[in-house]
Write a protein that holds these residues in place. Sequence first.
Motif, PDB file in Angstrom:
ATOM      1  N   CYS A 130     -14.282  25.132   5.290  1.00 44.07           N
ATOM      2  CA  CYS A 130     -12.910  24.715   5.020  1.00 44.07           C
ATOM      3  C   CYS A 130     -12.174  25.890   4.377  1.00 44.07           C
ATOM      4  O   CYS A 130     -12.672  26.496   3.432  1.00 44.07           O
TER       5      CYS A 130
ATOM      6  N   ALA B 244      -9.505  25.832   2.688  1.00 41.06           N
ATOM      7  CA  ALA B 244      -8.924  25.491   1.389  1.00 41.06           C
ATOM      8  C   ALA B 244      -9.957  25.546   0.265  1.00 41.06           C
ATOM      9  O   ALA B 244      -9.694  26.100  -0.802  1.00 41.06           O
ATOM     10  N   CYS B 245     -11.156  24.965   0.490  1.00 43.55           N
ATOM     11  CA  CYS B 245     -12.110  24.862  -0.614  1.00 43.55           C
ATOM     12  C   CYS B 245     -13.429  25.579  -0.362  1.00 43.55           C
ATOM     13  O   CYS B 245     -14.268  25.689  -1.256  1.00 43.55           O
TER      14      CYS B 245
ATOM     15  N   CYS C 234     -10.916  17.814   5.637  1.00 39.13           N
ATOM     16  CA  CYS C 234     -12.119  18.311   4.973  1.00 39.13           C
ATOM     17  C   CYS C 234     -12.909  17.142   4.369  1.00 39.13           C
ATOM     18  O   CYS C 234     -12.355  16.322   3.641  1.00 39.13           O
TER      19      CYS C 234
ATOM     20  N   CYS D 145     -11.286  17.633  -1.790  1.00 36.85           N
ATOM     21  CA  CYS D 145     -10.389  18.545  -1.073  1.00 36.85           C
ATOM     22  C   CYS D 145      -9.438  17.803  -0.130  1.00 36.85           C
ATOM     23  O   CYS D 145      -8.250  17.688  -0.392  1.00 36.85           O
TER      24      CYS D 145
END
Length: 459
Positions: free
Chosen positions: A206, A208-209, A183, A188
């Motif tokens: 992304c 995750a974030c 990312c 991140c």
Amino acid sequence: MPYSRESAGKGGHSDFVRNPDVQHFLESCDYMKPPSDDEAKAMASSFISAPIGQPPRLPKFVVASDASKSDTPVNDKLPSTQLGFIKVSHVLISMDKYAELIDPRSRFVDPFKVADMHRNAQPITYVMPGSNICYKGASNVRDGFRQAVYDQLTANRRDGSNRMVLTETLFALNDNRIIIESCPSHTCDASIKDLIFTPHNPMQHCKACGTTVYATDALRLHEGISDFGDNMSAMTRMMNAVEHLLLASFILELLQANPATLNKIAFVMDGPLALFGEPAKWQPRIMKLIHKANVKLKQLGLEPLLIMGLQKTGAVMDHAHLLERFLPNGVLKVIDDTYRHTYITGSDKASEDFGYESYYGQDFLFKTERGRIFNFALPYPFESKGGFGGRKGFSQVKVKLDKYGSLIERACDLIRHFELDLYDNAIVPVALAHRHASISLVPGGKVLDLIAKAGLGKK
Ligand SMILES: [Zn+2]
């Protein structure tokens, strides 16, 4: 690319160098030193006579490109809040019509006729957030920069239904599939290898974030951006990348539309055939594309594509000027890595393969029959740098002259043809492109349209 660099002539320069501390420092440095007469003669003896076509084999058209960048404050009261501009101009010269530019008495390019050509001028311009600007409400400068790269490279640079979109060029260079390792948001850094970017899916998030990730992040230009620093080096990298990606987009289009056309054009780039810094990983794809074009040309019974990088400054040219008076006219030298490390970089250690990361072209030095010296580069005539026994193997195979087929002779012929007519002390196509990096000869992206209109594509 700046091509007439000012010499270090500012007052005080030599005072600094005479300073004993500086002298002491210099003693512990390796750098290029003027050769002794004996050394210079030894170097000169390794030059060979330059190949010459009888008659010269010249292209029908020359496309020269030059890129420049600049920053401009958004207004007078905010001098440190700036917009950045990257401009790339292309000059298309029809060799038939070229003679009309030249004043037959002086053999100099007629400035009035050149001025005439300015009228339709318009370079391809990329506008970027410069210092202290956050683009489109991004939460930080770097994310804004990434989005601006995407927006700018995704904009069509041609009129009507014709396209010249560098994001599409990136996909085409990478078999329409781009994967980004992690990312790009600096807070991140999660692995995003499972996101596959395609022409229909150039933007993803992304997991995750939630940050938006763009296919153009694969150029990694944003890595040089921080909230508090300036973005000069990222802009320089971008300028370099854009210039070479535009070359790739020309080749891709012509290869698809009418590959035989490629045999009639020579491309002249200002500077080395290389992608520097973060985007360097794209260099093998450009090398592969050129190889693909040459395979196609061979199938058609045609000679390989002539792409030439011309360097007016840099270490090779500095070296050439030191050596110049020892060289007879009409000689050529392929700059192999041993020669480069012994005489040019001034280092004790040879790199295993100079330019392994960045370069897709090989440097040559050429002193013309009229006594002018040029540093030109030709693309490595291979599909990739692999398969030659590692870096050392490639370092040897890349300087085998027979691998370049007719290209060395054709490059020399083209330089000879244009060196007759000095314009700003550069060969004409490069000088024109340079002049028009601010004012282009033809509207942005029009070079391809003009090539088509000139009937060049027809067999
Ligand atoms: Zn993330």
